[in-house]
Scaffold this motif. Sequence first.
Motif, short mmCIF file in Angstrom:
data_model
loop_
_atom_site.label_atom_id
_atom_site.label_comp_id
_atom_site.label_asym_id
_atom_site.label_seq_id
_atom_site.Cartn_x
_atom_site.Cartn_y
_atom_site.Cartn_z
N GLN A 253 0.83 -1.19 0.00
CA GLN A 253 0.00 0.00 0.00
C GLN A 253 0.87 1.25 0.00
OE1 GLN A 253 -2.71 0.25 3.30
NE2 GLN A 253 -3.47 2.27 2.72
N ARG A 254 0.50 2.22 -0.82
CA ARG A 254 1.31 3.42 -0.89
C ARG A 254 0.43 4.66 -0.93
NH1 ARG A 254 3.80 5.03 -6.69
NH2 ARG A 254 1.89 4.92 -7.91
N THR A 255 1.01 5.78 -0.51
CA THR A 255 0.33 7.07 -0.53
C THR A 255 1.26 8.11 -1.13
OG1 THR A 255 1.11 7.58 1.72
CG2 THR A 255 -1.07 6.55 1.50
N LYS A 256 0.68 9.06 -1.81
CA LYS A 256 1.48 10.14 -2.39
C LYS A 256 1.71 11.20 -1.32
CE LYS A 256 0.44 11.40 -6.54
NZ LYS A 256 -0.23 12.05 -7.70
N LEU A 257 2.96 11.54 -1.09
CA LEU A 257 3.30 12.52 -0.05
C LEU A 257 3.34 13.93 -0.61
CD1 LEU A 257 4.20 12.83 2.95
CD2 LEU A 257 6.56 12.77 2.09
N THR A 258 4.03 14.14 -1.74
CA THR A 258 4.11 15.48 -2.34
C THR A 258 4.05 15.38 -3.86
OG1 THR A 258 6.53 15.56 -2.55
CG2 THR A 258 5.58 16.29 -0.45
N SER A 259 3.49 16.41 -4.47
CA SER A 259 3.43 16.50 -5.92
C SER A 259 3.38 17.98 -6.32
CB SER A 259 2.20 15.77 -6.46
OG SER A 259 2.18 15.77 -7.88
N PHE A 260 4.33 18.73 -5.80
CA PHE A 260 4.38 20.16 -6.11
C PHE A 260 5.00 20.38 -7.49
CE2 PHE A 260 4.56 20.00 -1.43
CZ PHE A 260 3.48 20.83 -1.13
N THR A 261 4.77 21.53 -8.06
CA THR A 261 5.39 21.89 -9.34
C THR A 261 6.90 21.94 -9.16
OG1 THR A 261 3.46 23.20 -9.97
CG2 THR A 261 5.53 23.65 -11.13
N GLY A 262 7.62 21.34 -10.10
CA GLY A 262 9.08 21.36 -10.04
C GLY A 262 9.64 20.14 -9.32
N ILE A 263 10.72 20.32 -8.63
CA ILE A 263 11.43 19.23 -7.97
C ILE A 263 10.72 18.79 -6.70
CG2 ILE A 263 13.55 18.63 -6.73
CD1 ILE A 263 15.03 20.47 -8.71
N ASN A 264 10.51 17.49 -6.57
CA ASN A 264 10.13 16.84 -5.33
C ASN A 264 11.16 15.73 -5.14
OD1 ASN A 264 6.89 17.58 -4.68
ND2 ASN A 264 7.51 17.79 -6.81
N GLY A 265 12.13 15.91 -4.25
CA GLY A 265 13.23 14.96 -4.24
C GLY A 265 13.85 14.71 -2.88
N ALA A 266 14.73 13.70 -2.85
CA ALA A 266 15.61 13.37 -1.73
C ALA A 266 14.90 13.24 -0.38
CB ALA A 266 16.72 14.42 -1.63
N PRO A 267 13.83 12.42 -0.27
CA PRO A 267 13.15 12.29 1.02
C PRO A 267 14.01 11.56 2.04
CG PRO A 267 12.32 10.65 -0.52
CD PRO A 267 13.24 11.54 -1.31
N GLU A 268 13.97 12.04 3.29
CA GLU A 268 14.71 11.39 4.39
C GLU A 268 13.87 11.45 5.65
OE1 GLU A 268 17.64 9.77 4.79
OE2 GLU A 268 17.95 9.77 2.62
N TRP A 269 13.59 10.29 6.24
CA TRP A 269 12.78 10.20 7.45
C TRP A 269 13.51 10.78 8.65
CZ3 TRP A 269 7.85 7.87 7.73
CH2 TRP A 269 7.43 7.20 6.57
N SER A 270 12.77 11.43 9.53
CA SER A 270 13.33 11.90 10.80
C SER A 270 13.52 10.71 11.74
CB SER A 270 12.40 12.93 11.45
OG SER A 270 11.15 12.34 11.76
N PRO A 271 14.40 10.83 12.74
CA PRO A 271 14.64 9.71 13.66
C PRO A 271 13.39 9.21 14.37
CG PRO A 271 16.39 11.33 13.88
CD PRO A 271 15.36 11.95 12.98
N ASP A 272 12.40 10.09 14.62
CA ASP A 272 11.18 9.65 15.29
C ASP A 272 10.11 9.16 14.31
OD1 ASP A 272 10.20 11.98 14.15
OD2 ASP A 272 9.85 13.01 16.06
N GLY A 273 10.37 9.24 13.01
CA GLY A 273 9.45 8.73 12.01
C GLY A 273 8.22 9.58 11.77
N LYS A 274 8.17 10.76 12.34
CA LYS A 274 6.98 11.60 12.21
C LYS A 274 7.09 12.60 11.06
CE LYS A 274 5.77 11.31 17.12
NZ LYS A 274 5.53 12.07 18.38
N ARG A 275 8.30 12.89 10.63
CA ARG A 275 8.50 13.89 9.59
C ARG A 275 9.47 13.37 8.53
NH1 ARG A 275 10.17 18.94 13.21
NH2 ARG A 275 11.21 17.25 14.31
N ILE A 276 9.45 14.00 7.40
CA ILE A 276 10.38 13.69 6.31
C ILE A 276 10.99 14.99 5.82
CG2 ILE A 276 10.53 12.92 3.91
CD1 ILE A 276 8.59 10.71 4.54
N ALA A 277 12.30 15.02 5.74
CA ALA A 277 13.00 16.14 5.11
C ALA A 277 13.05 15.86 3.61
CB ALA A 277 14.40 16.30 5.68
N LEU A 278 12.92 16.90 2.79
CA LEU A 278 12.89 16.72 1.35
C LEU A 278 13.33 17.99 0.65
CD1 LEU A 278 9.18 16.97 0.15
CD2 LEU A 278 9.85 17.37 2.51
N VAL A 279 13.45 17.91 -0.66
CA VAL A 279 13.85 19.06 -1.47
C VAL A 279 12.68 19.43 -2.38
CG1 VAL A 279 15.47 19.91 -3.21
CG2 VAL A 279 16.27 18.38 -1.40
#
Length: 450
Positions: A253-279
Amino acid sequence: MIRKFLVSVGLLFAFVNAAQANLEIVITEGVDSARPVGVVPFVWKGHGNVPLDLAKVVADDLRRSGKFNPVAISEMPQTPQTAEQVDYEAWAALGVEAVLLGNVEALEGGKYKVSYSLVDILRGQVTAGNKQELKDGQLVTSQDHILLDRFKSVAKAQLRQMAHLISDGVYQALTGERGAFLTRIAYVVVNNEANYPYQLRIADYDGHNEKTLLRSQEPLMSPSWSPDGRQLAYVSFENRTAEIYIQDIYTSQRTKLTSFTGINGAPEWSPDGKRIALVLSKDGQPDIYVIDVETKKLQRITKNRRIDTEPTWLPNGNSELLFSSERGGKPQIYKVNIDTNKVNRVTWEGEMNLGGSVTPDGSALVMVSRVNGQYRIARQDFDTGYVQVLTRTQLDESPTIAPNGSMIMYSTVAGGRQVLALVSMDGRFKATLPAKEGSVRAPAWSPFLN
Protein backbone atom coordinates in the motif's frame (compact mmCIF):
# COMPACT_ATOMS: atom_id res chain seq x y z
CA MET A 1 27.68 18.02 -8.94
CA ILE A 2 26.01 14.65 -8.53
CA ARG A 3 22.27 15.14 -9.01
CA LYS A 4 19.42 13.16 -7.50
CA PHE A 5 16.91 14.62 -9.89
CA LEU A 6 15.83 13.17 -13.25
CA VAL A 7 12.77 13.58 -15.43
CA SER A 8 10.47 10.79 -16.61
CA VAL A 9 6.36 7.82 -17.02
CA GLY A 10 4.46 4.34 -16.32
CA LEU A 11 4.21 2.10 -13.32
CA LEU A 12 3.46 -1.44 -12.23
CA PHE A 13 3.17 -2.74 -8.67
CA ALA A 14 4.95 -5.96 -7.86
CA PHE A 15 5.99 -7.96 -4.85
CA VAL A 16 7.88 -10.86 -6.32
CA ASN A 17 10.31 -13.21 -4.62
CA ALA A 18 13.45 -13.77 -6.65
CA ALA A 19 14.53 -17.40 -6.97
CA GLN A 20 18.16 -16.38 -6.41
CA ALA A 21 19.94 -13.26 -5.26
CA ASN A 22 20.54 -10.64 -7.92
CA LEU A 23 23.41 -9.25 -5.86
CA GLU A 24 26.35 -11.29 -4.58
CA ILE A 25 29.03 -9.83 -2.32
CA VAL A 26 32.55 -10.25 -3.72
CA ILE A 27 35.32 -9.34 -1.26
CA THR A 28 38.18 -7.41 -2.83
CA GLU A 29 40.50 -6.66 0.10
CA GLY A 30 40.92 -6.44 3.86
CA VAL A 31 40.32 -9.97 5.19
CA ASP A 32 43.95 -10.87 5.97
CA SER A 33 44.19 -8.26 8.72
CA ALA A 34 40.95 -9.39 10.42
CA ARG A 35 40.65 -11.47 13.61
CA PRO A 36 40.66 -15.28 13.14
CA VAL A 37 37.56 -17.14 14.36
CA GLY A 38 36.29 -20.68 13.93
CA VAL A 39 32.83 -21.42 12.52
CA VAL A 40 32.53 -25.20 12.60
CA PRO A 41 30.02 -26.84 10.19
CA PHE A 42 26.72 -27.35 12.02
CA VAL A 43 25.68 -30.92 12.70
CA TRP A 44 22.58 -31.98 10.71
CA LYS A 45 20.09 -34.14 12.57
CA GLY A 46 17.58 -35.13 9.94
CA HIS A 47 16.98 -37.07 6.73
CA GLY A 48 18.44 -36.08 3.37
CA ASN A 49 20.43 -32.91 2.96
CA VAL A 50 20.40 -29.97 5.34
CA PRO A 51 18.08 -27.24 3.95
CA LEU A 52 20.68 -24.52 4.46
CA ASP A 53 24.34 -24.44 5.44
CA LEU A 54 23.93 -22.06 8.39
CA ALA A 55 27.62 -22.16 9.31
CA LYS A 56 28.57 -20.91 5.85
CA VAL A 57 26.10 -18.03 6.08
CA VAL A 58 27.49 -17.06 9.49
CA ALA A 59 31.09 -17.34 8.31
CA ASP A 60 30.30 -15.19 5.28
CA ASP A 61 28.60 -12.59 7.50
CA LEU A 62 31.55 -12.36 9.87
CA ARG A 63 34.03 -12.17 7.00
CA ARG A 64 32.05 -9.38 5.31
CA SER A 65 32.04 -7.33 8.49
CA GLY A 66 35.73 -6.71 7.88
CA LYS A 67 36.52 -7.55 11.51
CA PHE A 68 36.81 -11.34 11.34
CA ASN A 69 38.53 -13.93 9.18
CA PRO A 70 36.85 -17.33 9.64
CA VAL A 71 39.22 -20.27 9.34
CA ALA A 72 38.66 -22.37 6.22
CA ILE A 73 37.18 -25.80 6.97
CA SER A 74 40.19 -27.48 5.35
CA GLU A 75 42.49 -25.66 7.80
CA MET A 76 40.52 -26.41 10.97
CA PRO A 77 42.40 -28.58 13.49
CA GLN A 78 39.12 -30.39 14.28
CA THR A 79 35.36 -30.14 13.79
CA PRO A 80 33.98 -30.62 17.31
CA GLN A 81 30.27 -31.02 17.95
CA THR A 82 30.23 -29.86 21.59
CA ALA A 83 32.26 -27.48 23.76
CA GLU A 84 33.64 -30.47 25.68
CA GLN A 85 35.26 -31.74 22.47
CA VAL A 86 37.07 -28.49 21.68
CA ASP A 87 40.88 -28.76 21.59
CA TYR A 88 41.67 -25.31 22.95
CA GLU A 89 45.42 -25.58 22.44
CA ALA A 90 45.00 -26.51 18.77
CA TRP A 91 42.69 -23.57 18.05
CA ALA A 92 44.85 -21.16 20.04
CA ALA A 93 47.85 -22.20 17.92
CA LEU A 94 46.01 -20.71 14.92
CA GLY A 95 45.39 -17.47 16.77
CA VAL A 96 41.65 -18.21 16.95
CA GLU A 97 39.90 -16.37 19.79
CA ALA A 98 36.48 -18.04 19.60
CA VAL A 99 34.79 -21.03 17.99
CA LEU A 100 31.11 -21.33 17.03
CA LEU A 101 29.47 -24.76 17.22
CA GLY A 102 25.92 -25.69 16.29
CA ASN A 103 23.41 -28.24 15.11
CA VAL A 104 20.18 -28.25 13.14
CA GLU A 105 17.47 -30.75 14.09
CA ALA A 106 14.42 -31.50 11.94
CA LEU A 107 11.16 -31.33 13.91
CA GLU A 108 7.59 -32.27 13.07
CA GLY A 109 5.50 -29.78 11.15
CA GLY A 110 8.33 -28.52 8.95
CA LYS A 111 10.15 -26.80 11.82
CA TYR A 112 13.86 -26.88 12.59
CA LYS A 113 15.54 -26.52 15.97
CA VAL A 114 18.78 -24.57 15.67
CA SER A 115 21.16 -24.80 18.65
CA TYR A 116 24.50 -23.04 18.88
CA SER A 117 27.31 -22.22 21.30
CA LEU A 118 30.16 -19.72 21.11
CA VAL A 119 33.29 -20.82 22.97
CA ASP A 120 36.04 -18.46 24.13
CA ILE A 121 39.31 -20.25 23.37
CA LEU A 122 41.53 -18.35 25.79
CA ARG A 123 39.13 -18.74 28.70
CA GLY A 124 38.58 -22.34 27.67
CA GLN A 125 42.25 -23.11 28.12
CA VAL A 126 41.87 -22.20 31.79
CA THR A 127 38.50 -23.89 32.26
CA ALA A 128 39.82 -27.07 30.62
CA GLY A 129 42.10 -27.33 33.67
CA ASN A 130 39.00 -27.93 35.78
CA LYS A 131 38.67 -24.37 37.04
CA GLN A 132 35.88 -24.35 39.59
CA GLU A 133 33.60 -21.71 41.07
CA LEU A 134 31.13 -21.57 43.93
CA LYS A 135 27.51 -21.69 42.75
CA ASP A 136 24.50 -22.21 45.04
CA GLY A 137 26.85 -23.33 47.78
CA GLN A 138 28.53 -25.99 45.63
CA LEU A 139 31.76 -26.12 43.65
CA VAL A 140 31.02 -26.55 39.95
CA THR A 141 33.15 -26.42 36.82
CA SER A 142 33.25 -22.87 35.50
CA GLN A 143 31.35 -22.16 32.29
CA ASP A 144 32.61 -18.61 31.79
CA HIS A 145 34.25 -19.70 28.53
CA ILE A 146 30.79 -20.26 26.97
CA LEU A 147 29.91 -16.84 25.55
CA LEU A 148 26.64 -17.94 23.90
CA ASP A 149 24.50 -21.03 24.43
CA ARG A 150 21.12 -20.71 22.72
CA PHE A 151 18.51 -22.47 20.60
CA LYS A 152 15.46 -21.49 18.58
CA SER A 153 12.85 -23.31 16.48
CA VAL A 154 12.09 -21.78 13.09
CA ALA A 155 10.38 -22.62 9.81
CA LYS A 156 12.44 -23.54 6.75
CA ALA A 157 11.88 -20.11 5.20
CA GLN A 158 13.39 -18.49 8.30
CA LEU A 159 16.66 -20.44 8.36
CA ARG A 160 18.68 -17.77 6.57
CA GLN A 161 17.24 -15.13 8.88
CA MET A 162 18.19 -17.38 11.80
CA ALA A 163 21.77 -17.55 10.50
CA HIS A 164 21.95 -13.75 10.39
CA LEU A 165 20.60 -13.66 13.95
CA ILE A 166 23.40 -15.99 15.05
CA SER A 167 25.92 -13.77 13.28
CA ASP A 168 24.57 -10.74 15.14
CA GLY A 169 24.98 -12.57 18.45
CA VAL A 170 28.54 -13.65 17.69
CA TYR A 171 29.49 -10.18 16.49
CA GLN A 172 28.13 -8.55 19.65
CA ALA A 173 29.74 -11.10 21.96
CA LEU A 174 33.16 -10.53 20.40
CA THR A 175 33.05 -6.77 19.77
CA GLY A 176 30.59 -5.41 22.31
CA GLU A 177 28.66 -3.80 19.44
CA ARG A 178 25.36 -4.86 17.92
CA GLY A 179 25.65 -6.72 14.62
CA ALA A 180 23.89 -5.49 11.49
CA PHE A 181 23.48 -8.74 9.55
CA LEU A 182 19.74 -9.05 10.22
CA THR A 183 19.03 -5.95 8.15
CA ARG A 184 17.87 -5.12 4.63
CA ILE A 185 18.86 -2.84 1.82
CA ALA A 186 16.69 -1.03 -0.70
CA TYR A 187 17.99 -0.03 -4.13
CA VAL A 188 16.98 0.77 -7.68
CA VAL A 189 17.81 -1.57 -10.56
CA VAL A 190 17.90 -0.11 -14.08
CA ASN A 191 17.66 -2.59 -16.94
CA ASN A 192 16.94 -0.90 -20.26
CA GLU A 193 16.20 -4.24 -21.92
CA ALA A 194 13.21 -4.91 -19.63
CA ASN A 195 9.63 -3.82 -20.34
CA TYR A 196 9.74 -1.93 -17.05
CA PRO A 197 13.34 -0.74 -16.89
CA TYR A 198 13.17 0.79 -13.40
CA GLN A 199 12.65 -1.48 -10.40
CA LEU A 200 12.61 -0.71 -6.70
CA ARG A 201 13.88 -3.73 -4.82
CA ILE A 202 14.69 -4.78 -1.28
CA ALA A 203 16.89 -7.65 -0.10
CA ASP A 204 18.80 -8.92 2.89
CA TYR A 205 21.97 -6.90 3.37
CA ASP A 206 23.89 -9.62 1.46
CA GLY A 207 21.57 -9.59 -1.58
CA HIS A 208 19.56 -12.72 -0.74
CA ASN A 209 15.78 -12.89 -0.38
CA GLU A 210 15.42 -10.19 -3.01
CA LYS A 211 11.94 -8.80 -3.64
CA THR A 212 10.74 -6.33 -6.24
CA LEU A 213 8.39 -3.75 -4.71
CA LEU A 214 7.74 -1.71 -7.82
CA ARG A 215 8.31 -1.81 -11.57
CA SER A 216 8.12 1.33 -13.68
CA GLN A 217 8.75 2.52 -17.20
CA GLU A 218 10.08 5.75 -15.72
CA PRO A 219 12.76 6.54 -13.16
CA LEU A 220 12.50 5.64 -9.49
CA MET A 221 14.91 7.32 -7.11
CA SER A 222 16.12 7.99 -3.57
CA PRO A 223 14.57 5.23 -1.42
CA SER A 224 14.60 6.02 2.31
CA TRP A 225 13.64 3.66 5.17
CA SER A 226 11.29 4.62 7.97
CA PRO A 227 12.82 4.13 11.43
CA ASP A 228 10.63 1.07 12.08
CA GLY A 229 11.77 -0.61 8.85
CA ARG A 230 8.22 -1.01 7.55
CA GLN A 231 7.99 1.76 4.95
CA LEU A 232 10.00 3.31 2.16
CA ALA A 233 9.76 6.85 0.89
CA TYR A 234 10.97 7.32 -2.68
CA VAL A 235 10.72 9.52 -5.78
CA SER A 236 8.72 8.40 -8.83
CA PHE A 237 8.32 10.05 -12.24
CA GLU A 238 5.32 7.99 -13.34
CA ASN A 239 3.19 11.09 -14.00
CA ARG A 240 5.81 12.91 -16.08
CA THR A 241 6.97 14.85 -13.03
CA ALA A 242 8.79 14.11 -9.80
CA GLU A 243 6.53 12.98 -6.94
CA ILE A 244 7.29 11.50 -3.53
CA TYR A 245 5.49 8.37 -2.35
CA ILE A 246 5.47 6.33 0.85
CA GLN A 247 5.02 2.58 0.46
CA ASP A 248 4.49 -0.18 3.02
CA ILE A 249 6.94 -2.95 2.14
CA TYR A 250 4.67 -5.69 3.54
CA THR A 251 1.29 -4.69 2.07
CA SER A 252 2.53 -2.67 -0.96
CA GLN A 253 0.00 0.00 0.00
CA ARG A 254 1.31 3.42 -0.89
CA THR A 255 0.33 7.07 -0.53
CA LYS A 256 1.48 10.14 -2.39
CA LEU A 257 3.30 12.52 -0.05
CA THR A 258 4.11 15.48 -2.34
CA SER A 259 3.43 16.50 -5.92
CA PHE A 260 4.38 20.16 -6.11
CA THR A 261 5.39 21.89 -9.34
CA GLY A 262 9.08 21.36 -10.04
CA ILE A 263 11.43 19.23 -7.97
CA ASN A 264 10.13 16.84 -5.33
CA GLY A 265 13.23 14.96 -4.24
CA ALA A 266 15.61 13.37 -1.73
CA PRO A 267 13.15 12.29 1.02
CA GLU A 268 14.71 11.39 4.39
CA TRP A 269 12.78 10.20 7.45
CA SER A 270 13.33 11.90 10.80
CA PRO A 271 14.64 9.71 13.66
CA ASP A 272 11.18 9.65 15.29
CA GLY A 273 9.45 8.73 12.01
CA LYS A 274 6.98 11.60 12.21
CA ARG A 275 8.50 13.89 9.59
CA ILE A 276 10.38 13.69 6.31
CA ALA A 277 13.00 16.14 5.11
CA LEU A 278 12.89 16.72 1.35
CA VAL A 279 13.85 19.06 -1.47
CA LEU A 280 11.26 21.22 -3.23
CA SER A 281 11.62 23.90 -5.88
CA LYS A 282 8.01 25.09 -5.79
CA ASP A 283 9.10 28.53 -4.55
CA GLY A 284 12.02 28.98 -6.95
CA GLN A 285 15.43 27.38 -6.40
CA PRO A 286 15.63 23.94 -4.75
CA ASP A 287 15.45 24.34 -0.96
CA ILE A 288 15.15 22.08 2.07
CA TYR A 289 11.70 21.54 3.58
CA VAL A 290 10.30 19.32 6.33
CA ILE A 291 6.83 17.76 6.03
CA ASP A 292 4.72 16.17 8.75
CA VAL A 293 3.85 12.68 7.48
CA GLU A 294 0.40 12.62 9.11
CA THR A 295 -0.84 16.20 8.68
CA LYS A 296 1.19 17.08 5.54
CA LYS A 297 2.06 20.39 7.20
CA LEU A 298 5.08 21.84 5.39
CA GLN A 299 7.94 23.82 6.91
CA ARG A 300 10.53 25.60 4.77
CA ILE A 301 14.02 25.27 6.26
CA THR A 302 16.38 27.01 3.81
CA LYS A 303 15.93 29.98 1.52
CA ASN A 304 18.85 30.59 -0.78
CA ARG A 305 19.56 31.60 -4.36
CA ARG A 306 21.71 28.53 -4.92
CA ILE A 307 20.78 24.84 -4.86
CA ASP A 308 20.22 23.24 -1.43
CA THR A 309 19.70 19.47 -1.59
CA GLU A 310 20.35 16.02 -0.05
CA PRO A 311 19.05 16.55 3.51
CA THR A 312 19.93 14.05 6.20
CA TRP A 313 19.00 14.09 9.89
CA LEU A 314 21.52 14.08 12.70
CA PRO A 315 20.84 11.03 14.90
CA ASN A 316 20.91 12.95 18.19
CA GLY A 317 17.38 14.31 17.82
CA ASN A 318 14.85 15.73 15.39
CA SER A 319 15.96 19.34 15.17
CA GLU A 320 19.11 19.36 13.03
CA LEU A 321 19.77 18.52 9.40
CA LEU A 322 22.82 18.29 7.20
CA PHE A 323 22.44 19.21 3.54
CA SER A 324 24.50 19.83 0.41
CA SER A 325 24.58 23.36 -0.96
CA GLU A 326 26.24 25.44 -3.67
CA ARG A 327 25.77 28.64 -1.66
CA GLY A 328 29.54 28.94 -1.21
CA GLY A 329 30.31 28.21 -4.87
CA LYS A 330 31.13 24.54 -5.22
CA PRO A 331 29.00 22.04 -3.27
CA GLN A 332 29.81 21.65 0.42
CA ILE A 333 27.91 20.24 3.39
CA TYR A 334 26.14 22.49 5.86
CA LYS A 335 24.18 22.02 9.08
CA VAL A 336 20.88 23.76 9.83
CA ASN A 337 18.77 23.95 12.97
CA ILE A 338 15.18 23.56 11.82
CA ASP A 339 13.83 25.56 14.76
CA THR A 340 16.06 28.61 14.29
CA ASN A 341 17.06 28.12 10.59
CA LYS A 342 20.65 28.91 11.61
CA VAL A 343 23.12 27.48 9.08
CA ASN A 344 26.78 26.51 9.64
CA ARG A 345 29.25 25.09 7.15
CA VAL A 346 30.57 21.63 8.09
CA THR A 347 33.06 20.62 5.35
CA TRP A 348 36.07 22.59 4.16
CA GLU A 349 38.57 20.10 2.71
CA GLY A 350 38.51 18.75 -0.85
CA GLU A 351 37.32 20.27 -4.09
CA MET A 352 33.70 19.62 -3.14
CA ASN A 353 31.71 17.52 -0.67
CA LEU A 354 28.12 16.33 -0.89
CA GLY A 355 25.75 13.43 -0.18
CA GLY A 356 26.40 13.41 3.55
CA SER A 357 25.19 10.86 6.13
CA VAL A 358 25.98 10.82 9.84
CA THR A 359 27.21 7.73 11.68
CA PRO A 360 24.67 6.31 14.18
CA ASP A 361 26.75 7.48 17.15
CA GLY A 362 26.90 11.00 15.73
CA SER A 363 30.71 11.10 15.77
CA ALA A 364 31.44 11.36 12.07
CA LEU A 365 30.17 12.39 8.67
CA VAL A 366 30.30 10.05 5.66
CA MET A 367 30.15 11.86 2.32
CA VAL A 368 31.12 11.98 -1.33
CA SER A 369 34.31 14.01 -1.66
CA ARG A 370 35.90 15.06 -4.93
CA VAL A 371 39.67 14.69 -4.74
CA ASN A 372 41.83 15.42 -7.80
CA GLY A 373 38.74 15.26 -9.97
CA GLN A 374 37.68 11.84 -8.63
CA TYR A 375 34.55 11.23 -6.55
CA ARG A 376 35.38 9.14 -3.48
CA ILE A 377 33.64 8.09 -0.27
CA ALA A 378 35.23 9.88 2.69
CA ARG A 379 34.75 10.07 6.45
CA GLN A 380 35.13 13.28 8.47
CA ASP A 381 35.47 13.18 12.24
CA PHE A 382 33.32 15.89 13.84
CA ASP A 383 35.62 16.49 16.82
CA THR A 384 38.93 16.77 14.98
CA GLY A 385 37.79 17.64 11.46
CA TYR A 386 40.11 14.92 10.11
CA VAL A 387 39.04 13.61 6.71
CA GLN A 388 39.89 10.07 5.58
CA VAL A 389 39.26 8.99 1.99
CA LEU A 390 37.96 5.42 2.15
CA THR A 391 37.56 4.29 -1.49
CA ARG A 392 39.48 4.14 -4.74
CA THR A 393 36.64 3.20 -7.08
CA GLN A 394 35.05 5.35 -9.80
CA LEU A 395 32.25 7.90 -9.53
CA ASP A 396 31.31 6.87 -6.00
CA GLU A 397 27.99 8.24 -4.75
CA SER A 398 24.96 7.71 -2.48
CA PRO A 399 26.69 6.40 0.67
CA THR A 400 24.44 4.70 3.23
CA ILE A 401 25.61 3.50 6.63
CA ALA A 402 24.87 0.22 8.40
CA PRO A 403 22.77 0.84 11.54
CA ASN A 404 25.68 -0.21 13.78
CA GLY A 405 28.07 2.17 12.00
CA SER A 406 30.51 -0.54 10.93
CA MET A 407 30.08 -0.50 7.15
CA ILE A 408 29.20 1.85 4.30
CA MET A 409 27.37 0.81 1.15
CA TYR A 410 27.51 3.04 -1.90
CA SER A 411 27.00 3.15 -5.64
CA THR A 412 30.01 3.09 -7.95
CA VAL A 413 30.98 2.23 -11.53
CA ALA A 414 32.58 -1.09 -12.47
CA GLY A 415 32.72 -2.72 -15.88
CA GLY A 416 30.96 0.26 -17.44
CA ARG A 417 27.83 0.09 -15.27
CA GLN A 418 26.71 1.10 -11.83
CA VAL A 419 27.07 -1.47 -9.04
CA LEU A 420 26.92 -1.42 -5.27
CA ALA A 421 30.03 -1.65 -3.11
CA LEU A 422 30.94 -1.98 0.57
CA VAL A 423 33.73 -0.40 2.58
CA SER A 424 34.37 -0.67 6.30
CA MET A 425 34.30 2.51 8.36
CA ASP A 426 38.10 2.36 8.70
CA GLY A 427 38.58 1.77 4.96
CA ARG A 428 40.45 -1.53 5.33
CA PHE A 429 37.76 -3.94 4.13
CA LYS A 430 36.24 -3.59 0.66
CA ALA A 431 33.77 -5.58 -1.41
CA THR A 432 31.51 -5.18 -4.42
CA LEU A 433 27.96 -6.37 -5.06
CA PRO A 434 27.85 -6.82 -8.83
CA ALA A 435 24.37 -7.39 -10.21
CA LYS A 436 23.48 -10.24 -12.55
CA GLU A 437 21.36 -7.86 -14.57
CA GLY A 438 21.23 -4.12 -15.23
CA SER A 439 22.79 -1.37 -13.15
CA VAL A 440 22.17 -0.81 -9.46
CA ARG A 441 22.03 2.57 -7.77
CA ALA A 442 20.66 4.55 -4.82
CA PRO A 443 21.25 2.04 -1.98
CA ALA A 444 19.57 2.59 1.39
CA TRP A 445 20.46 0.50 4.45
CA SER A 446 17.55 -0.34 6.74
CA PRO A 447 17.47 0.24 10.49
CA PHE A 448 17.84 -2.70 12.86
CA LEU A 449 15.02 -5.20 12.37
CA ASN A 450 13.33 -7.16 15.14
